[in-house]
Design a protein around this motif. Structure first.
Motif, PDB file in Angstrom:
ATOM      1  N   GLY A 252       0.814  -1.217   0.000  1.00 24.06           N
ATOM      2  CA  GLY A 252       0.000   0.000   0.000  1.00 24.06           C
ATOM      3  C   GLY A 252       0.842   1.258   0.000  1.00 24.06           C
ATOM      4  O   GLY A 252       1.730   1.406   0.843  1.00 24.06           O
ATOM      5  N   GLY A 253       0.576   2.165  -0.942  1.00 22.40           N
ATOM      6  CA  GLY A 253       1.389   3.370  -1.077  1.00 22.40           C
ATOM      7  C   GLY A 253       1.433   4.223   0.168  1.00 22.40           C
ATOM      8  O   GLY A 253       2.507   4.566   0.668  1.00 22.40           O
ATOM      9  N   TRP A 254       0.265   4.578   0.716  1.00 17.29           N
ATOM     10  CA  TRP A 254       0.234   5.464   1.885  1.00 17.29           C
ATOM     11  C   TRP A 254       0.795   4.771   3.123  1.00 17.29           C
ATOM     12  O   TRP A 254       1.419   5.422   3.966  1.00 17.29           O
ATOM     13  N   LYS A 255       0.592   3.454   3.210  1.00 14.70           N
ATOM     14  CA  LYS A 255       1.127   2.712   4.362  1.00 14.70           C
ATOM     15  C   LYS A 255       2.651   2.739   4.358  1.00 14.70           C
ATOM     16  O   LYS A 255       3.281   2.866   5.409  1.00 14.70           O
ATOM     17  N   ASN A 256       3.237   2.616   3.176  1.00 16.77           N
ATOM     18  CA  ASN A 256       4.697   2.661   3.090  1.00 16.77           C
ATOM     19  C   ASN A 256       5.234   4.064   3.321  1.00 16.77           C
ATOM     20  O   ASN A 256       6.354   4.224   3.826  1.00 16.77           O
ATOM     21  N   LYS A 257       4.452   5.063   2.974  1.00 15.66           N
ATOM     22  CA  LYS A 257       4.900   6.447   3.213  1.00 15.66           C
ATOM     23  C   LYS A 257       4.956   6.749   4.705  1.00 15.66           C
ATOM     24  O   LYS A 257       5.936   7.333   5.192  1.00 15.66           O
ATOM     25  N   ILE A 258       3.927   6.353   5.457  1.00 10.49           N
ATOM     26  CA  ILE A 258       3.912   6.687   6.881  1.00 10.49           C
ATOM     27  C   ILE A 258       4.859   5.798   7.691  1.00 10.49           C
ATOM     28  O   ILE A 258       5.198   6.123   8.831  1.00 10.49           O
ATOM     29  N   THR A 259       5.307   4.682   7.090  1.00 12.07           N
ATOM     30  CA  THR A 259       6.266   3.813   7.780  1.00 12.07           C
ATOM     31  C   THR A 259       7.663   3.924   7.167  1.00 12.07           C
ATOM     32  O   THR A 259       8.538   3.119   7.478  1.00 12.07           O
ATOM     33  N   PHE A 260       7.866   4.910   6.292  1.00 10.50           N
ATOM     34  CA  PHE A 260       9.170   5.193   5.696  1.00 10.50           C
ATOM     35  C   PHE A 260       9.787   3.961   5.019  1.00 10.50           C
ATOM     36  O   PHE A 260      10.979   3.706   5.122  1.00 10.50           O
ATOM     37  N   SER A 261       8.925   3.198   4.349  1.00  9.58           N
ATOM     38  CA  SER A 261       9.350   2.027   3.550  1.00  9.58           C
ATOM     39  C   SER A 261       9.991   0.919   4.370  1.00  9.58           C
ATOM     40  O   SER A 261      10.673   0.053   3.824  1.00  9.58           O
ATOM     41  N   MET A 262       9.755   0.908   5.677  1.00  9.64           N
ATOM     42  CA  MET A 262      10.394  -0.084   6.539  1.00  9.64           C
ATOM     43  C   MET A 262       9.714  -1.454   6.506  1.00  9.64           C
ATOM     44  O   MET A 262      10.220  -2.415   7.089  1.00  9.64           O
ATOM     45  N   PHE A 263       8.549  -1.552   5.835  1.00  6.17           N
ATOM     46  CA  PHE A 263       7.872  -2.842   5.786  1.00  6.17           C
ATOM     47  C   PHE A 263       8.000  -3.539   4.433  1.00  6.17           C
ATOM     48  O   PHE A 263       7.254  -4.483   4.153  1.00  6.17           O
ATOM     49  N   TYR A 264       8.949  -3.112   3.607  1.00  5.19           N
ATOM     50  CA  TYR A 264       9.308  -3.883   2.410  1.00  5.19           C
ATOM     51  C   TYR A 264      10.263  -4.998   2.875  1.00  5.19           C
ATOM     52  O   TYR A 264      11.430  -5.045   2.489  1.00  5.19           O
ATOM     53  N   HIS A 265       9.749  -5.908   3.700  1.00  5.66           N
ATOM     54  CA  HIS A 265      10.661  -6.835   4.367  1.00  5.66           C
ATOM     55  C   HIS A 265      11.007  -8.059   3.516  1.00  5.66           C
ATOM     56  O   HIS A 265      12.107  -8.595   3.620  1.00  5.66           O
TER      57      HIS A 265
END
Length: 260
Positions: free
Chosen positions: A213-226
């Motif tokens: 999710g675009g907005w989810k990755n923005k608010i988590t600073f891409s830290m969940f592309y695990h």
């Protein structure tokens, strides 16, 4: 499909290098959040400071995580300095975290993976396990780490102790606030940094969860592309969105378990 087969199918090596702009972003991402959070806390606005403290913690985690994998675009000393300073500000020995994180990649979700212990727990079990997790990563590093790791951990723990002592001795209220919030953040690491991205992946540990999710990755600073990080740990966080696109294009059939 094995890890080796995926690596062969995805073009990724060009993503390891950072431009000057990207290097500056990765090494200074924490600064505005830290300044704003302390400014608000200094003025007594603790509730307003909380979200900025949370974003400082998250961006600091991103910064040191890149440092673990030599992906900050800086030389060895500056990378070490980043880990050392963030140890003080995050109130944890970052070299202890690094030692266990490198082992996590090598022994992912096995008995030797002390960082990943909470992955097989329930979500609430992982939260309750948090204080044990922080204690364990220090203990394991001092027991199994080489002389250099032990020296860095002891140096960081000494600097943290001095920082905490001075804050409480002189009753510096905004620093006391910062210390308390950081300790709470560290106690939640077993849940946020391990359980969320690895629960129910024991059958294929190398295929961690990911977030699209675009907005989810923005608010988590891409830290969940695990998933992407575990497959290609040398790629800096700022390049993970591009890496995710390449993986989707090259391997559309690859199963991707969602983080949240």
């Amino acid at each position: 499909m094995t890890h080796a087969e995926i690596v062969k199918k995805v073009q990724w090596k060009d993503l390891r290098s950072l431009s000057v702009r990207e290097m500056l972003i990765e090494n200074n991402l924490t600064i505005p959040w830290f300044i704003i959070s302390l400014t608000l806390a200094y003025s007594g606005y603790y509730l307003f400071a909380l979200p900025f403290s949370a974003f400082f913690f998250l961006t600091a985690l991103r910064q040191v995580h890149n440092g673990f994998h030599n992906s900050l675009g800086t030389n060895k000393f500056l990378t070490w300095l980043s880990l050392f300073l963030n140890s003080i500000l995050m109130v944890v020995s970052i070299h202890a975290v690094k030692f266990n994180h490198i082992r996590h990649h090598k022994y992912c979700l096995t008995e030797e993976d002390y960082e990943g212990k909470s992955a097989g727990m329930t979500w609430y079990g992982a939260i309750l396990y948090g204080p044990v997790h922080i204690f364990l990563i220090h203990k394991i590093t001092l027991q199994l780490g080489n002389k250099k790791y032990r020296k860095n951990v002891l140096l960081e723990l000494a600097a943290i102790s001095l920082f905490v002592f001075l804050a409480f001795y002189f009753n510096i209220h905004f620093l006391i606030y910062h210390i308390i919030v950081m300790v709470i953040g560290e106690f939640l690491m077993a849940f946020f940094a391990v359980w969320t991205v690895h629960h129910h992946t024991e059958d294929s540990p190398e295929f961690a969860r990911t977030q699209r999710g675009g907005w989810k990755n923005k608010i988590t600073f891409s830290m969940f592309y695990h998933l992407e990080h575990h497959l290609f740990p040398a790629v800096p966080t700022i390049k993970l969105p591009e890496l995710a696109k390449r993986i989707d294009e090259a391997l559309p059939e690859l199963e991707k378990k969602t983080t949240f």
